[in-house]
Scaffold this motif. Structure first.
Motif, PDB file in Angstrom:
ATOM      1  N   VAL A 132       0.851  -1.200   0.000  1.00 21.93           N
ATOM      2  CA  VAL A 132       0.000   0.000   0.000  1.00 21.93           C
ATOM      3  C   VAL A 132       0.884   1.246   0.000  1.00 21.93           C
ATOM      4  O   VAL A 132       0.650   2.196  -0.756  1.00 21.93           O
ATOM      5  CB  VAL A 132      -0.965  -0.012   1.218  1.00 21.93           C
ATOM      6  N   LEU A 133       1.938   1.223   0.827  1.00 17.77           N
ATOM      7  CA  LEU A 133       2.869   2.358   0.843  1.00 17.77           C
ATOM      8  C   LEU A 133       3.511   2.540  -0.526  1.00 17.77           C
ATOM      9  O   LEU A 133       3.618   3.662  -1.034  1.00 17.77           O
ATOM     10  CB  LEU A 133       3.941   2.133   1.923  1.00 17.77           C
ATOM     11  N   ALA A 134       3.910   1.422  -1.139  1.00 14.16           N
ATOM     12  CA  ALA A 134       4.545   1.502  -2.462  1.00 14.16           C
ATOM     13  C   ALA A 134       3.563   2.050  -3.500  1.00 14.16           C
ATOM     14  O   ALA A 134       3.949   2.833  -4.376  1.00 14.16           O
ATOM     15  CB  ALA A 134       5.049   0.118  -2.875  1.00 14.16           C
ATOM     16  N   GLY A 135       2.300   1.664  -3.385  1.00 10.09           N
ATOM     17  CA  GLY A 135       1.289   2.148  -4.333  1.00 10.09           C
ATOM     18  C   GLY A 135       1.154   3.658  -4.272  1.00 10.09           C
ATOM     19  O   GLY A 135       1.110   4.341  -5.303  1.00 10.09           O
ATOM     20  N   PHE A 136       1.126   4.204  -3.039  1.00 16.54           N
ATOM     21  CA  PHE A 136       1.010   5.664  -2.908  1.00 16.54           C
ATOM     22  C   PHE A 136       2.310   6.365  -3.296  1.00 16.54           C
ATOM     23  O   PHE A 136       2.290   7.485  -3.816  1.00 16.54           O
ATOM     24  CB  PHE A 136       0.556   6.043  -1.495  1.00 16.54           C
ATOM     25  N   GLN A 137       3.439   5.697  -3.066  1.00 20.99           N
ATOM     26  CA  GLN A 137       4.711   6.267  -3.510  1.00 20.99           C
ATOM     27  C   GLN A 137       4.724   6.379  -5.044  1.00 20.99           C
ATOM     28  O   GLN A 137       5.169   7.368  -5.603  1.00 20.99           O
ATOM     29  CB  GLN A 137       5.870   5.380  -3.026  1.00 20.99           C
ATOM     30  N   ARG A 138       4.185   5.360  -5.700  1.00 20.56           N
ATOM     31  CA  ARG A 138       4.184   5.349  -7.172  1.00 20.56           C
ATOM     32  C   ARG A 138       3.181   6.331  -7.774  1.00 20.56           C
ATOM     33  O   ARG A 138       3.472   6.986  -8.772  1.00 20.56           O
ATOM     34  CB  ARG A 138       3.825   3.943  -7.674  1.00 20.56           C
ATOM     35  N   PHE A 139       1.981   6.390  -7.194  1.00 23.26           N
ATOM     36  CA  PHE A 139       0.898   7.131  -7.847  1.00 23.26           C
ATOM     37  C   PHE A 139       0.461   8.387  -7.102  1.00 23.26           C
ATOM     38  O   PHE A 139      -0.356   9.143  -7.605  1.00 23.26           O
ATOM     39  CB  PHE A 139      -0.307   6.202  -8.064  1.00 23.26           C
ATOM     40  N   GLY A 140       0.987   8.584  -5.880  1.00 26.07           N
ATOM     41  CA  GLY A 140       0.636   9.776  -5.111  1.00 26.07           C
ATOM     42  C   GLY A 140      -0.819   9.749  -4.673  1.00 26.07           C
ATOM     43  O   GLY A 140      -1.498   8.723  -4.749  1.00 26.07           O
ATOM     44  N   GLY A 141      -1.280  10.906  -4.194  1.00 29.04           N
ATOM     45  CA  GLY A 141      -2.706  11.040  -3.917  1.00 29.04           C
ATOM     46  C   GLY A 141      -3.128  10.814  -2.482  1.00 29.04           C
ATOM     47  O   GLY A 141      -4.302  11.004  -2.155  1.00 29.04           O
ATOM     48  N   ALA A 142      -2.203  10.411  -1.601  1.00 25.94           N
ATOM     49  CA  ALA A 142      -2.602  10.215  -0.205  1.00 25.94           C
ATOM     50  C   ALA A 142      -2.969  11.561   0.408  1.00 25.94           C
ATOM     51  O   ALA A 142      -2.323  12.562   0.120  1.00 25.94           O
ATOM     52  CB  ALA A 142      -1.465   9.566   0.581  1.00 25.94           C
ATOM     53  N   PRO A 143      -4.007  11.604   1.225  1.00 25.73           N
ATOM     54  CA  PRO A 143      -4.458  12.880   1.792  1.00 25.73           C
ATOM     55  C   PRO A 143      -3.608  13.339   2.972  1.00 25.73           C
ATOM     56  O   PRO A 143      -4.062  14.140   3.781  1.00 25.73           O
ATOM     57  CB  PRO A 143      -5.890  12.565   2.234  1.00 25.73           C
ATOM     58  N   GLY A 144      -2.401  12.873   3.065  1.00 29.58           N
ATOM     59  CA  GLY A 144      -1.490  13.252   4.143  1.00 29.58           C
ATOM     60  C   GLY A 144      -0.294  12.333   4.081  1.00 29.58           C
ATOM     61  O   GLY A 144      -0.304  11.339   3.340  1.00 29.58           O
ATOM     62  N   PRO A 145       0.751  12.671   4.834  1.00 25.39           N
ATOM     63  CA  PRO A 145       1.916  11.777   4.831  1.00 25.39           C
ATOM     64  C   PRO A 145       1.554  10.412   5.411  1.00 25.39           C
ATOM     65  O   PRO A 145       0.814  10.324   6.385  1.00 25.39           O
ATOM     66  CB  PRO A 145       2.927  12.511   5.717  1.00 25.39           C
ATOM     67  N   LEU A 146       2.094   9.387   4.768  1.00 21.61           N
ATOM     68  CA  LEU A 146       1.867   8.026   5.263  1.00 21.61           C
ATOM     69  C   LEU A 146       3.116   7.579   6.014  1.00 21.61           C
ATOM     70  O   LEU A 146       4.236   7.787   5.546  1.00 21.61           O
ATOM     71  CB  LEU A 146       1.623   7.064   4.104  1.00 21.61           C
ATOM     72  N   VAL A 147       2.910   6.961   7.158  1.00 21.87           N
ATOM     73  CA  VAL A 147       4.035   6.413   7.914  1.00 21.87           C
ATOM     74  C   VAL A 147       3.796   4.926   8.117  1.00 21.87           C
ATOM     75  O   VAL A 147       2.737   4.527   8.628  1.00 21.87           O
ATOM     76  CB  VAL A 147       4.179   7.122   9.276  1.00 21.87           C
ATOM     77  N   GLY A 148       4.742   4.125   7.680  1.00 18.84           N
ATOM     78  CA  GLY A 148       4.694   2.693   7.972  1.00 18.84           C
ATOM     79  C   GLY A 148       5.575   2.437   9.181  1.00 18.84           C
ATOM     80  O   GLY A 148       6.749   2.782   9.174  1.00 18.84           O
ATOM     81  N   LEU A 149       4.994   1.871  10.234  1.00 22.39           N
ATOM     82  CA  LEU A 149       5.773   1.578  11.438  1.00 22.39           C
ATOM     83  C   LEU A 149       5.885   0.061  11.590  1.00 22.39           C
ATOM     84  O   LEU A 149       4.870  -0.632  11.676  1.00 22.39           O
ATOM     85  CB  LEU A 149       5.091   2.192  12.670  1.00 22.39           C
ATOM     86  N   PHE A 150       7.126  -0.423  11.591  1.00 23.02           N
ATOM     87  CA  PHE A 150       7.385  -1.863  11.682  1.00 23.02           C
ATOM     88  C   PHE A 150       8.148  -2.125  12.980  1.00 23.02           C
ATOM     89  O   PHE A 150       9.310  -1.753  13.106  1.00 23.02           O
ATOM     90  CB  PHE A 150       8.216  -2.337  10.483  1.00 23.02           C
ATOM     91  N   THR A 151       7.480  -2.747  13.953  1.00 26.65           N
ATOM     92  CA  THR A 151       8.085  -2.937  15.274  1.00 26.65           C
ATOM     93  C   THR A 151       8.567  -4.376  15.444  1.00 26.65           C
ATOM     94  O   THR A 151       8.333  -5.222  14.574  1.00 26.65           O
ATOM     95  CB  THR A 151       7.082  -2.596  16.383  1.00 26.65           C
ATOM     96  N   GLY A 152       9.220  -4.638  16.578  1.00 28.15           N
ATOM     97  CA  GLY A 152       9.874  -5.946  16.721  1.00 28.15           C
ATOM     98  C   GLY A 152       9.586  -6.723  17.989  1.00 28.15           C
ATOM     99  O   GLY A 152      10.204  -7.770  18.212  1.00 28.15           O
TER     100      GLY A 152
END
Ligand SMILES: [Zn+2]
Length: 392
Positions: A132-152
């Motif tokens: 999903v992050l890659a899709g918005f990176q490629r095509f834009g259009g998100a209504p705000g900055p997207l943050v992917g948080l990957f925890t451990g």
């Protein structure tokens, strides 16, 4: 083509690519206590993001897997005032399984069902977030900055990750936590809180044949405590107390000099936490067998996910967006705990279990419905694109 159709059309072509990443992740060993393993799963995320041109911030953790934060720009054209607040896509990389599990039980697909350690909980959710992050990176259009948080370290209560999660959630407009969707496709709108604690009992050793009277049985004390602790369960209020692990004693012919138990408290209402913990403390401190001494230590904790009006609006919007991806979504309450409780507790409207659909987590029968990968990713993309409509 609108952003929505560009992103969802691209996601529709990505199932094979998603499965390739998922296979690599499942076959990379990463139990919560295996920092190198959880970090190796993180490198799969990092490599993927590098290939997509998405920057990754590594937040080093001492004992458990590092946290990764990735950012995709968005929202520049908006003037709602909300555009700078981040939309968070969250997930954990650790699993509950012992070392070597992926070699014993590698990733497999049979009849549309994928299996392997952590396949649903929650490596499929991570893969979904990544695409999903890659899709918005490629095509834009998100209504705000997207943050992917990957925890451990979620599976052990996020002892280190919690700080990063809470800090991220304080800045968040909304949080999507991609734990596995329920077997019926539902998402989770409420979760219990949980406190994991351990108590140690000291007694006195003595030969149980020759010198019985000199002994003080820690196991006798343990038995009395377990009975008293279990009596705190109040199903009507959603409170459960379970002593799930016990150990103790030295030999069959010794009065037990020590014993230990581990307690899992679950509750629904935030106010119940302190009340029941006070009762647990009182039971642990009391000596049912005179001469024993005991102490309690909290090992880990999750806060409950409670559905605020804002979170309810988020759910309604997600359900409608998912409907357009062909998914019929219900909101469910779960007794299981997750990081979504931490984000909700700091005030971020949160929706949980929006990941691909699976079940039997934490068991060898854990499975993922492969066909749910793309529609769940599309549902999340649609929901992100409609955030402005919610007023959140
Ligand atoms: Zn999980």
């Amino acid at each position: 083509m609108s952003t929505e159709s560009a992103v969802t059309a691209w996601l529709a072509t990505q199932q094979e690519a998603m499965l390739k990443v998922l296979e690599a992740m499942v076959n990379t060993d990463g139990g919560s206590y295996d920092k190198p393993g959880v970090d190796a799963v993180g490198r799969i995320v990092q490599d993927f993001m590098a290939a997509e041109g998405i920057p990754v911030e590594v937040i080093p953790q001492e004992k458990y897997g590092d946290c990764l934060k990735v950012r995709v720009a968005g929202g520049e054209a908006l003037s709602s005032g909300n555009e700078k607040r981040q939309i968070v896509l969250m997930g954990h990389r650790d699993t509950v399984f012992p070392k070597g599990e992926p070699e014993r039980r590698p990733f497999r697909i049979e009849n549309g069902i994928a299996t392997g350690p952590g396949v649903a909980d929650m490596k499929a959710g991570l893969v979904m977030n990544m695409f999903v992050l890659a899709g918005f990176q490629r095509f834009g259009g998100a209504p705000g900055p997207l943050v992917g948080l990957f925890t451990g370290d979620e599976e052990i209560g996020s002892p280190e990750g919690r700080q990063v999660i809470e800090a991220t959630a304080r800045e968040a407009r909304v949080v999507f936590n991609s734990e596995p969707g329920r077997p019926n496709g539902g998402v989770v709108t409420g979760r219990k809180g949980g406190v994991f604690s351990i108590f140690d009992i000291e007694g006195k050793a003595a030969h149980s044949g020759g010198n019985f009277e000199a002994g003080i049985s820690a196991i006798g004390e343990l038995a009395a405590k377990v009975t008293a602790l279990h009596a705190l369960t109040d199903l009507a209020r959603g409170i459960t107390v379970n002593v799930g692990l016990v150990s103790g004693g030295q030999s069959v012919n010794t009065v037990a000099p020590w014993a230990q138990g581990q307690i899992d408290l679950r509750y629904k209402e935030p106010a119940d936490r302190d009340e029941v913990m006070a009762k647990i403390h009182a039971i642990v401190e009391r000596a049912y067998v005179p001469g024993t001494r005991s102490r309690l230590a909290i090992r880990g904790e999750f806060l409950p996910l409670t559905q605020t009006p804002a979170a309810a609006r988020l759910f309604d919007m997600y359900r409608d967006a998912a409907g357009e991806s062909g998914l019929a979504i219900t909101g469910e309450f779960s007794g299981g705990c997750a990081d979504s409780g931490f984000t909700a507790a700091v005030g971020a409207p949160t929706i949980c279990a929006v990941g691909p659909v699976g079940g039997k987590a934490h068991s060898p029968e854990e499975y993922l419905e492969v066909a749910s990968l793309v529609p769940r990713a599309q549902a999340m993309a649609r929901a992100i694109l409609r955030l402005d409509q919610t007023g959140l």
